[in-house]
Design a protein around this motif. Structure first.
Motif, PDB file in Angstrom:
ATOM      1  N   ALA A 117       0.842  -1.199   0.000  1.00  0.00           N
ATOM      2  CA  ALA A 117       0.000   0.000   0.000  1.00  0.00           C
ATOM      3  C   ALA A 117       0.879   1.252   0.000  1.00  0.00           C
ATOM      4  O   ALA A 117       2.045   1.206   0.415  1.00  0.00           O
ATOM      5  CB  ALA A 117      -0.905  -0.004   1.230  1.00  0.00           C
ATOM      6  N   ASP A 118       0.310   2.345  -0.454  1.00  0.00           N
ATOM      7  CA  ASP A 118       1.038   3.618  -0.415  1.00  0.00           C
ATOM      8  C   ASP A 118       1.311   3.989   1.043  1.00  0.00           C
ATOM      9  O   ASP A 118       0.501   3.733   1.924  1.00  0.00           O
ATOM     10  CB  ASP A 118       0.209   4.713  -1.102  1.00  0.00           C
ATOM     11  CG  ASP A 118       1.061   5.939  -1.427  1.00  0.00           C
ATOM     12  OD1 ASP A 118       2.305   5.866  -1.260  1.00  0.00           O
ATOM     13  OD2 ASP A 118       0.493   6.952  -1.853  1.00  0.00           O
ATOM     14  N   ARG A 153       3.627   4.901  -5.579  1.00  0.00           N
ATOM     15  CA  ARG A 153       3.358   4.848  -4.130  1.00  0.00           C
ATOM     16  C   ARG A 153       4.101   6.038  -3.500  1.00  0.00           C
ATOM     17  O   ARG A 153       5.038   5.850  -2.718  1.00  0.00           O
ATOM     18  CB  ARG A 153       3.882   3.539  -3.518  1.00  0.00           C
ATOM     19  CG  ARG A 153       3.363   2.236  -4.139  1.00  0.00           C
ATOM     20  CD  ARG A 153       1.903   1.953  -3.763  1.00  0.00           C
ATOM     21  NE  ARG A 153       1.522   0.610  -4.185  1.00  0.00           N
ATOM     22  CZ  ARG A 153       1.101   0.292  -5.427  1.00  0.00           C
ATOM     23  NH1 ARG A 153       1.022   1.237  -6.364  1.00  0.00           N
ATOM     24  NH2 ARG A 153       0.759  -0.954  -5.716  1.00  0.00           N
TER      25      ARG A 153
END
Lengths: 88, 424
Positions: B175-176, B210
Motif C-alpha cells: 500500500a502507499d 506509491r
C-alpha cells in the motif's frame, strides 16, 4: 634451443593464429552490431587508431571510451585496431 | 626457456603466420583435447563458445543445470516494473548449434588429479582443462534469521528469476505509505553498484506509484561504487523518499526476522512492508567441491591464464574468481572468459599465453532514462589484476540529462550485444 623454439613457434601458429592482442577481446562486450554503439569489426584500422588517439587526448566527445583509451598506449591501440580491422 | 617461449608467443601475436613445421605433433595433441566448462552464465557461455571458435577440434562440453539462463543485469528494471523478465531469459540452443556439447546437469564433484567432473546423473566427463564459472551462492545463515525459508518472505533477488518476480509482486502489493527496506552486505559480493541501482529503480517506481512510501537502504559499508553519482541523483530525483544509512550511522543489519519483516541493527529495529536482503555470498558450490575456493569462499587465480592457484588444470572466471581490482560484473566475466579461453587453447597447444589486458564497463540505471557508468582497464601486476593508473573511472558528476540518457541507450545496447555474444 633453436629447435625447441621453432616447435613452440609452429605450435602457436597452427592452433592460435587468431589470438587477439592484449585488450582486444574485451571490446566485443560492447561493440557488436547493436546501434548506437559503433561497429568495429572490419572497420578501417586508421580510423580506429584516430578515434582512440582522440579519446585518449580528450578531444573527442565521449562517455566511457575516453576512460578506456587511456589504458592503452599508441602501439597497443594500433595492434588492437589492426586486429579488429581484420575481423569480418 | 620460459622467457624464450613467452617471447615467441608474443612475437606470434604480431606476425601471424609462420611455417607449420610441427603440424603432425600439434594435430595429435589437439585432436583429443577436451575442455569442460561448468556454469552457463556470462562467463561460462562465453568461454565455451570462444574455446570452440579458437580451435573447433577441441571437444568442448558446457555443463549447466538450468535449460534457461536468467540474466541479472537489468533485472533491477524488472523489479522496478520497467521491464518484462522475458527480456532477461536466454537459452543454449545457439551455443549447441555452434558445436559445443551442452549438458543440462548439475556438476556434483571434480577430481582434480584424475581430471574429471562427475554429474548429478552419475555421468563422468574427463577433461584436459576445466573452466569453472559457477557464479555465486548465497551463504544461508550468515546473517542470523536469514535462511532459505526466510528468503521466500524477504527475497534476495540476487540470482535472477523467481526471486526477482517475488520482490516485484511484493512491491506491487504494498500500500502507499509503506516502507521498503534493503540490506546491503560488506564487500565482496556480486555487482558492487547493484544494490544502489536497485534502490534507485524501486525509488523511481515508488515516486510514480506509491509516492508517500519510503525506501531505507541499510548498508554494512561506508563507501560504495559510483557513490557520488548515486547520491547526487538521489538528491535530485528521490528527495525524502530514499535514505541511505551507512555502516558508521548504524546501517549494518545484524539480524532479520522474516515473520515480522524486521531488520535489526546495533542501534535500531526497522519494520518493513517489503524487505529485500542482499545476503553475504561466496563462489558457487562446485568451486569448494573442486578445491579451488580458499578460506574467503572465493577462488584465487593466476591473472594471465585464470588457472586456479590451488588446483592445476582448473580455471576459474567470473564472480567466483578473486580477480584483484576487477569487479564481479557480467562484463568482467565475459572479458575474463575470452582471455581464459585463449589461454586454455594456447596451453593445450603447449604454448605460453602472453600477458593479457582486460576491460570492465559497468552501467547503472538511477532511472529508466538516466544511467551512469564506471570503467576500468586491468593488467597483471605482482600476480594480481591491477587497475591501470590514469585509465578508468566514473561518469562525470556534472553531466547533462542528455548525456545520462545516452549512457542509458549505451547500457541497453551493451546488454543486447553481450547477451548475443554469450548466448545469441
Amino acid at each position: 634451443m633453436i629447435g625447441r623454439a621453432l616447435i613452440g613457434l609452429a605450435a602457436v601458429v597452427v592452433t592460435v593464429a587468431a589470438t587477439p592482442p592484449p585488450g582486444a577481446s574485451s571490446c566485443s562486450g560492447c561493440h557488436g552490431d547493436v546501434a548506437p554503439l559503433p561497429v568495429i569489426s572490419g572497420r578501417d584500422a586508421a580510423s580506429i587508431v584516430k578515434a582512440l588517439d582522440e579519446y585518449r587526448a580528450g578531444t573527442r566527445p565521449a562517455t566511457v571510451m575516453d576512460r578506456i583509451a587511456k589504458g592503452f598506449s599508441r602501439d597497443e591501440a594500433e595492434a588492437i585496431a589492426k586486429w579488429w580491422a581484420a575481423q569480418k | 626457456m620460459v622467457g624464450c617461449t613467452e617471447m615467441i608467443a608474443r612475437r606470434n601475436l604480431l606476425y601471424g603466420s609462420v611455417a607449420a613445421l610441427a603440424m603432425p605433433f600439434v594435430a595429435r595433441a589437439q585432436s583429443s583435447a577436451r575442455v569442460v566448462v561448468v556454469g552457463g552464465g556470462f562467463g561460462g557461455a562465453t568461454a565455451a563458445r570462444f574455446v570452440h571458435r579458437a580451435d573447433p577440434r577441441i571437444d568442448v562440453v558446457l555443463v549447466e543445470a538450468n535449460p534457461v539462463f536468467v540474466a541479472c543485469p537489468f533485472s533491477n528494471e524488472v523489479i522496478g516494473g520497467f521491464r518484462d523478465i522475458a527480456a532477461q531469459r536466454f537459452d543454449y540452443r545457439a551455443i549447441a548449434a555452434d558445436g559445443v556439447r551442452v549438458v543440462h546437469a548439475q556438476a556434483t564433484a571434480v577430481d582434480a588429479d584424475a581430471r574429471r567432473v562427475t554429474l548429478g546423473d552419475s555421468n563422468v566427463l574427463p577433461y584436459d582443462r576445466l573452466i569453472l564459472s559457477p557464479g555465486i551462492d548465497i551463504i544461508w545463515d550468515a546473517l542470523p534469521g536469514y535462511d532459505e525459508a526466510a528468503g521466500e518472505r524477504l527475497p534476495h533477488a540476487w540470482q535472477a528469476g523467481a526471486q526477482t518476480l517475488l520482490l516485484r509482486r511484493q512491491l506491487e502489493a504494498m500500500a502507499d505509505g509503506g516502507v521498503v527496506v534493503i540490506s546491503v552486505p560488506a564487500n565482496p559480493y556480486r555487482c558492487p553498484p547493484g544494490p544502489y541501482e536497485r534502490a534507485s529503480l524501486i525509488g523511481a517506481w515508488l515516486k510514480a506509484n506509491r509516492p508517500r512510501s519510503k525506501l531505507l537502504l541499510l548498508d554494512a559499508k561506508d563507501a560504495f561504487s559510483k557513490q557520488k553519482l548515486f547520491q547526487a541523483a538521489w538528491t535530485q530525483l528521490y528527495p525524502g523518499l530514499l535514505e541511505w544509512v551507512s555502516l558508521s550511522d548504524g546501517g549494518k543489519v545484524i539480524r532479520v526476522d522474516a515473520a515480522t519483516l524486521t531488520f535489526e541493527t546495533d542501534f535500531a529495529s526497522h519494520k518493513a512492508d517489503v524487505g529485500n536482503v542482499i545476503p553475504p555470498q561466496r563462489a558457487g558450490a562446485i568451486a569448494a567441491l573442486a578445491g579451488v575456493a580458499d578460506r574467503t569462499g572465493w577462488c584465487p587465480i593466476d591473472p594471465v591464464t585464470f588457472e586456479s592457484r590451488l588446483r592445476p588444470g582448473i580455471h576459474v572466471i567470473g564472480d567466483a574468481a578473486i580477480a584483484g581490482a576487477m569487479p564481479k560484473s557480467a562484463f568482467a566475466a565475459n572479458a575474463q572468459a575470452k582471455v581464459c579461453a585463449d589461454a586454455v587453447v594456447q596451453l593445450l597447444a603447449g604454448a605460453t599465453p602472453g600477458e593479457p589486458r582486460l576491460i570492465n564497463t559497468c552501467y547503472s540505471l538511477v532511472a529508466p532514462r538516466y544511467a551512469i557508468s564506471v570503467a576500468g582497464v586491468y593488467r597483471p601486476v605482482n600476480g594480481q589484476l591491477t587497475d591501470i593508473e590514469g585509465a578508468g573511472g566514473t561518469s562525470p558528476l556534472n553531466a547533462s540529462a542528455e548525456q545520462r540518457a545516452v549512457e542509458a541507450d549505451f547500457a541497453n545496447a551493451w546488454f543486447r550485444t553481450i547477451t548475443r555474444e554469450a548466448f545469441g
